[in-house]
Design an enzyme around this catalytic site. Structure first.
Site, short mmCIF file in Angstrom:
data_model
loop_
_atom_site.label_atom_id
_atom_site.label_comp_id
_atom_site.label_asym_id
_atom_site.label_seq_id
_atom_site.Cartn_x
_atom_site.Cartn_y
_atom_site.Cartn_z
N SER A 49 63.78 104.12 82.98
CA SER A 49 62.91 104.78 83.94
C SER A 49 61.52 104.18 84.03
O SER A 49 60.86 104.32 85.05
CB SER A 49 62.82 106.27 83.62
OG SER A 49 62.36 106.47 82.30
N LYS B 253 65.86 112.15 92.44
CA LYS B 253 65.25 110.84 92.64
C LYS B 253 65.68 110.30 94.02
O LYS B 253 65.20 110.81 95.02
CB LYS B 253 65.65 109.91 91.49
CG LYS B 253 65.40 110.54 90.10
CD LYS B 253 64.10 110.13 89.46
CE LYS B 253 63.60 111.08 88.40
NZ LYS B 253 64.14 110.89 87.06
N HIS C 147 68.11 106.68 87.78
CA HIS C 147 67.44 105.73 88.70
C HIS C 147 68.38 104.69 89.29
O HIS C 147 67.95 103.84 90.05
CB HIS C 147 66.28 105.03 87.98
CG HIS C 147 65.20 105.97 87.60
ND1 HIS C 147 64.23 106.39 88.49
CD2 HIS C 147 64.94 106.61 86.44
CE1 HIS C 147 63.41 107.24 87.88
NE2 HIS C 147 63.83 107.39 86.64
#
Ligand SMILES: *Cc1c(COP(=O)(O)O)cnc(C)c1O
Length: 384
Positions: free
Chosen positions: A180, A239, A208
């Site tokens: 991250s 995200k 991610h």
């Protein structure tokens, strides 16, 4: 000494080291353009990589659901809080991930602190990458299994830490798919091979990678050489999907087991059905979002090169996370403040989020950045 004076003293020490943080109010956000304390700035720090948080279909799906059933779900999924929107999202998540089943959590954080202790306990062994996300670390701690940390992406050390594998019941290797704060990828094919050789299994948190990498944006776990080899897939909808909520995906047996044993699922109120409805719309857009992903990667490449052109140190990468390395915490804060004065919001990331001496600006790319935005960014960098 009172509690307050003790805490104030510690806070003052953090302030001297450039380590205090404060909350800033964002208003009228529309993707990368935000109003910060009343001033328009360009945000280069959000995880809304595909710009879906403000997509009209996502908004409409959430609003329609709120109009129908209101906001709160009123209970845990297993008692009185289960809505059709939750199940529909879970089926689409499983289809996307190519797994038999998937289950929803309130957040990615809740998924990790629920899943890991449900599957591992005393007498078990966990191998954990040294740069794993805090929620994975907390999940490992809560499990009470023996946790051994291997150097970042260092498969050889991980293998050596498995020498006494036979002394343990279950063994899991736990890692971020995309890290991250550095945006680099875990060596998943090699970790899968190691796990298969040692009778271990993988738990991969692809917060991610989801929406960004792989076919239909299904993430690092769906890349060739990895697909089908990871037992427990963790993801988040907060995200790239631009929504909110976490999930675990895997076999039918895994998900049924977790519905009984993951405490953050059993003992927590179900996410608002409108959030699930919005996330489902965002997931469908993500799966069809090859054009958005192309824009995202093009913008990420451009950002890497423009920061380098202005003298900053930026490692190569293939994700939306672009660490601009500074080193000293106070210097990173200063760089962030100067960029903000020039109209660009980029968070400074400092210890304890990253190791001491590796403070950085965490720049993130977005599919929503336009040519006009690029000009704005170049102007800001020229003012530093
Ligand atoms: C952001 C993040 C999480 C937490 O997900 P939330 O849905 O924001 O709680 C978990 N793991 C990783 C690797 C993350 O980057």
């Amino acid at each position: 000494m009172t509690l307050d004076s003790e805490l104030s003293e510690e806070l003052a020490e953090w302030r001297r080291g450039g380590l205090t943080r404060s909350l800033r109010a964002l208003k009228e956000s529309s993707g990368v353009h935000v109003l910060l304390d009343g001033r328009p700035v360009l945000s280069l720090g959000s995880n809304n990589y595909l710009g879906l948080a403000n997509h009209p279909e996502v908004r409409a799906a959430a609003v329609a659901c709120i109009e129908r059933v209101g906001l709160g779900s009123g209970g845990a999924r297993l008692t009185t809080g289960n809505y059709p929107e939750h199940g529909a999202l879970e089926r689409e998540l499983a289809d996307w991930q190519g797994t038999e089943d998937a289950m929803l959590f309130e957040s990615g954080y809740a998924a990790n602190i629920g899943v890991i202790p449900a599957l591992l306990g005393r007498g078990d062994l966990i191998l954990s990458d040294s740069l794993n996300h805090a929620s994975l670390i907390d999940g490992c701690r809560l499990s009470r299994a023996e946790v051994r940390v291997y150097g970042h992406r260092d498969v050889e050390t991980a293998a050596a830490l498995l020498n006494d594998r036979a002394a343990f019941r279950r063994c899991a290797i736990v890692t971020d798919g995309v890290f991250s704060m550095d945006g680099d990828l875990a060596p998943l094919p090699e970790l899968c091979t190691l796990a298969e050789r040692q009778g271990a299994f993988l738990i991969v948190d692809d917060a991610h990678g989801g929406g960004v990498l792989g076919p239909e944006g299904a993430g690092t776990i769906s890349l060739p050489g990895v697909d089908g080899r990871v037992a427990v897939r963790i993801g988040t909808m907060s995200k790239a999907l631009g929504a909110s909520g976490g999930f675990a995906a895997g076999s039918r047996a895994l998900c049924e087991y977790l519905r009984h044993r993951a405490r953050s699922f059993v003992y927590s109120t179900a996410p608002p059905p409108a959030v699930a409805a919005g996330a489902l719309a965002a997931l469908r857009l993500t799966r069809q979002g090859d054009a958005l992903r192309e824009k995202l990667h093009d913008n990420a490449e451009w950002l890497r090169s423009v920061f380098r052109l202005h003298g900053w140190t930026v490692p190569d990468g293939q994700t939306a996370i672009i660490p601009v390395m500074v080193g000293d915490a106070a210097a990173a804060v200063l760089a962030s403040e100067r960029l903000l004065a020039a109209g660009v919001l980029v968070p400074a990331i400092r210890p304890p989020t990253v190791p001491r001496g590796s403070a950085r600006l965490r720049v993130t790319a977005s599919a929503a950045l336009t040519i006009a935005d690029r000009i704005w960014i170049e102007k800001a960098l020229n003012q530093l």
